[in-house]
Scaffold this active site. Structure first.
Site, PDB file in Angstrom:
ATOM      1  CG  ASP A 133     -19.678   9.956  -9.804  1.00 59.31           C
ATOM      2  OD1 ASP A 133     -18.525   9.857 -10.517  1.00 59.31           O
ATOM      3  OD2 ASP A 133     -19.762   9.750  -8.673  1.00 59.31           O
ATOM      4  CG  PHE A 134     -18.936   4.312 -12.934  1.00 56.00           C
ATOM      5  CD1 PHE A 134     -20.190   3.636 -13.819  1.00 56.00           C
ATOM      6  CD2 PHE A 134     -18.099   3.124 -12.386  1.00 56.00           C
ATOM      7  CE1 PHE A 134     -19.980   2.220 -13.778  1.00 56.00           C
ATOM      8  CE2 PHE A 134     -18.303   1.987 -12.447  1.00 56.00           C
ATOM      9  CZ  PHE A 134     -19.251   1.394 -13.119  1.00 56.00           C
ATOM     10  CG  ASP A 135     -15.994   4.388  -9.317  1.00 57.11           C
ATOM     11  OD1 ASP A 135     -15.932   3.115  -9.268  1.00 57.11           O
ATOM     12  OD2 ASP A 135     -15.550   5.047 -10.249  1.00 57.11           O
ATOM     13  CG  ASP A 188     -19.937   9.663  -4.868  1.00 58.55           C
ATOM     14  OD1 ASP A 188     -19.629   9.913  -6.090  1.00 58.55           O
ATOM     15  OD2 ASP A 188     -18.951   8.975  -4.011  1.00 58.55           O
TER      16      ASP A 188
HETATM   17  O1  LIG Z   1     -15.824  10.084 -10.753  1.00 59.78           O
HETATM   18  P1  LIG Z   1     -16.027   8.817 -10.200  1.00 59.78           P
HETATM   19  O2  LIG Z   1     -16.650   7.926 -11.265  1.00 59.78           O
HETATM   20  O3  LIG Z   1     -16.785   8.444  -9.044  1.00 59.78           O
HETATM   21  O4  LIG Z   1     -14.616   8.209 -10.116  1.00 59.78           O
HETATM   22  C1  LIG Z   1     -13.843   8.888  -9.142  1.00 59.78           C
HETATM   23  C2  LIG Z   1     -12.694   7.626  -8.613  1.00 59.78           C
HETATM   24  O5  LIG Z   1     -13.138   6.499  -8.923  1.00 59.78           O
HETATM   25  C3  LIG Z   1     -12.581   5.275  -8.647  1.00 59.78           C
HETATM   26  O6  LIG Z   1     -11.885   5.378  -7.166  1.00 59.78           O
HETATM   27  C4  LIG Z   1     -12.878   5.312  -6.390  1.00 59.78           C
HETATM   28  O7  LIG Z   1     -13.779   3.837  -6.530  1.00 59.78           O
HETATM   29  C5  LIG Z   1     -12.847   2.797  -6.317  1.00 59.78           C
HETATM   30  C6  LIG Z   1     -13.566   1.416  -6.527  1.00 59.78           C
HETATM   31  O8  LIG Z   1     -14.716   1.504  -5.915  1.00 59.78           O
HETATM   32  C7  LIG Z   1     -12.629   2.776  -4.620  1.00 59.78           C
HETATM   33  O9  LIG Z   1     -11.787   1.888  -4.564  1.00 59.78           O
HETATM   34  C8  LIG Z   1     -11.711   4.247  -4.292  1.00 59.78           C
HETATM   35  O10 LIG Z   1     -11.496   4.185  -2.958  1.00 59.78           O
HETATM   36  C9  LIG Z   1     -12.631   5.382  -4.932  1.00 59.78           C
HETATM   37  O11 LIG Z   1     -12.179   6.738  -4.491  1.00 59.78           O
HETATM   38  C10 LIG Z   1     -11.064   5.494  -9.317  1.00 59.78           C
HETATM   39  O12 LIG Z   1     -10.434   4.385  -8.895  1.00 59.78           O
HETATM   40  C11 LIG Z   1     -10.516   6.754  -9.533  1.00 59.78           C
HETATM   41  O13 LIG Z   1      -9.594   6.975 -10.620  1.00 59.78           O
HETATM   42  C12 LIG Z   1     -11.627   7.813  -9.798  1.00 59.78           C
HETATM   43  O14 LIG Z   1     -11.022   8.932  -9.821  1.00 59.78           O
END
Ligand SMILES: O=P(O)(O)OC[C@H]1O[C@H](O[C@H]2O[C@H](CO)[C@@H](O)[C@H](O)[C@H]2O)[C@H](O)[C@@H](O)[C@@H]1O
Length: 300
Positions: A63-65, A244
């Site tokens: 996963d990224f974020d 996460d």
């Molecule tokens: O599946 P992921 O790679 O974890 O992506 C999930 C969402 O990630 C992003 O939002 C999240 O990260 C942002 C930057 O750190 C943060 O501002 C936000 O509150 C988090 O939910 C992305 O913007 C989404 O589109 C993804 O679905």
């Protein structure tokens, strides 16, 4: 079907003699990583990493974020931690090892922030978009689906306008209400409003809650299905997955007993292993990349 997954021309294959480029790159990365602190992992996770480092074909899916990249207020500012990125590059550069990001982000957004090397597998929009080969595009939505995506986006824009700091991220198959910088009580109110309005006007939209976001998607797929596809397409016999968020639980649910799933951060999870956050995960990835590289070198 491994052939469907393009690999960079210079990337080493097991039966090839170790080429100068590959050997040079591995040595250089190893030297950098060697100066870094070793990850502090539990003995159980350490044993699991040692085991999967020796399998014939490993898929490392991440996963990224919140997993390789700490959260930021603006998703465009998000970047993976230096150690995590280094480990990803080293794994990608190791024979018989595939590496994938499996993200909720739209594919374009994932490409922009991930700095993924060419040929790395990318999954966006929680599995609705996949880049598994050159020229491979996501399945297009029907005309009805496209108009539903627009309707969801408009509804969320109206909701976001009710609180300063709230904003909407538009994706090819849905839209996301962001509330990271909104006061908690206001954020809860906005999310409730969004749920009610979307359920009433676009019932086909599927709700995907996340960290300070509420997303609605017109695609019925999930990261678990995406990882199954990656496993089939790469021919990997073992998967390492780290994530996460709630959407990552769909992956942990489909992992096989010999795979390794790592939950990043607090909260309940189906994953067999856990680390405290992205920094700890970066250490785990460095350890795995070092073990895998050593295994490849000894085997060759
Ligand atoms: O599946 P992921 O790679 O974890 O992506 C999930 C969402 O990630 C992003 O939002 C999240 O990260 C942002 C930057 O750190 C943060 O501002 C936000 O509150 C988090 O939910 C992305 O913007 C989404 O589109 C993804 O679905």
């Amino acid at each position: 079907m491994v052939g469907c997954v393009p690999r960079p021309a210079a990337r080493g294959q097991r039966r090839q003699p170790a080429g100068a480029r590959r050997r040079g790159r591995l040595t250089a990365w190893g030297a950098i990583a060697g100066r870094r602190r070793r990850a502090r992992v539990t003995p159980e996770l350490d044993a699991a990493l040692r085991r999967i480092a020796r399998v014939p074909h490993l898929l490392v899916a991440l996963d990224f974020d919140g997993t390789v990249a700490p959260f930021t207020d603006d998703p465009a500012d998000s970047r993976s931690l230096a150690d995590a990125h280094l480990a990803v590059i080293r794994l990608w550069d190791t024979p018989d090892t595939d590496v994938a990001y499996v993200s909720g982000r739209a594919l374009d957004s994932l490409r922009q922030v991930s700095d993924a090397p060419p040929g790395m597998l990318l999954v966006g929009s929680h599995g609705a978009q996949m880049q598994l080969g050159e020229g491979e595009d996501p399945q297009p939505l029907s005309a009805g689906g496209i108009s539903d995506v627009a309707a969801v986006g408009e509804l969320l824009e109206q909701v976001a306008a009710e609180a300063p700091g709230a904003w909407v991220e538009h994706k090819p198959v849905g839209a996301v209400l962001h509330t990271r910088t909104v006061h908690r009580s206001a954020a809860e109110r906005l999310q409730l409003l969004a749920r009610e309005r979307v359920a009433e006007r676009v019932p086909a939209a599927r709700m995907i809650p996340g960290h300070d976001v509420l997303e609605f998607s017109l695609r019925r797929t999930d990261k678990g299905r995406a990882v199954r596809t990656l496993r089939e397409r790469t021919g990997a016999d073992t998967v390492f997955y780290a994530g996460d968020d709630r959407t990552d639980e769909d992956v942990f649910r489909v992992l096989e007993p010999h795979d390794v799933g790592v939950h990043v951060g607090p909260g309940e999870s189906l994953a067999a292993y856990r680390v405290v956050g992205p920094r700890a995960l970066a250490g785990v990835l460095l350890t795995l990349s070092g073990l895998r590289r050593r295994h490849a070198m000894l085997r060759d």
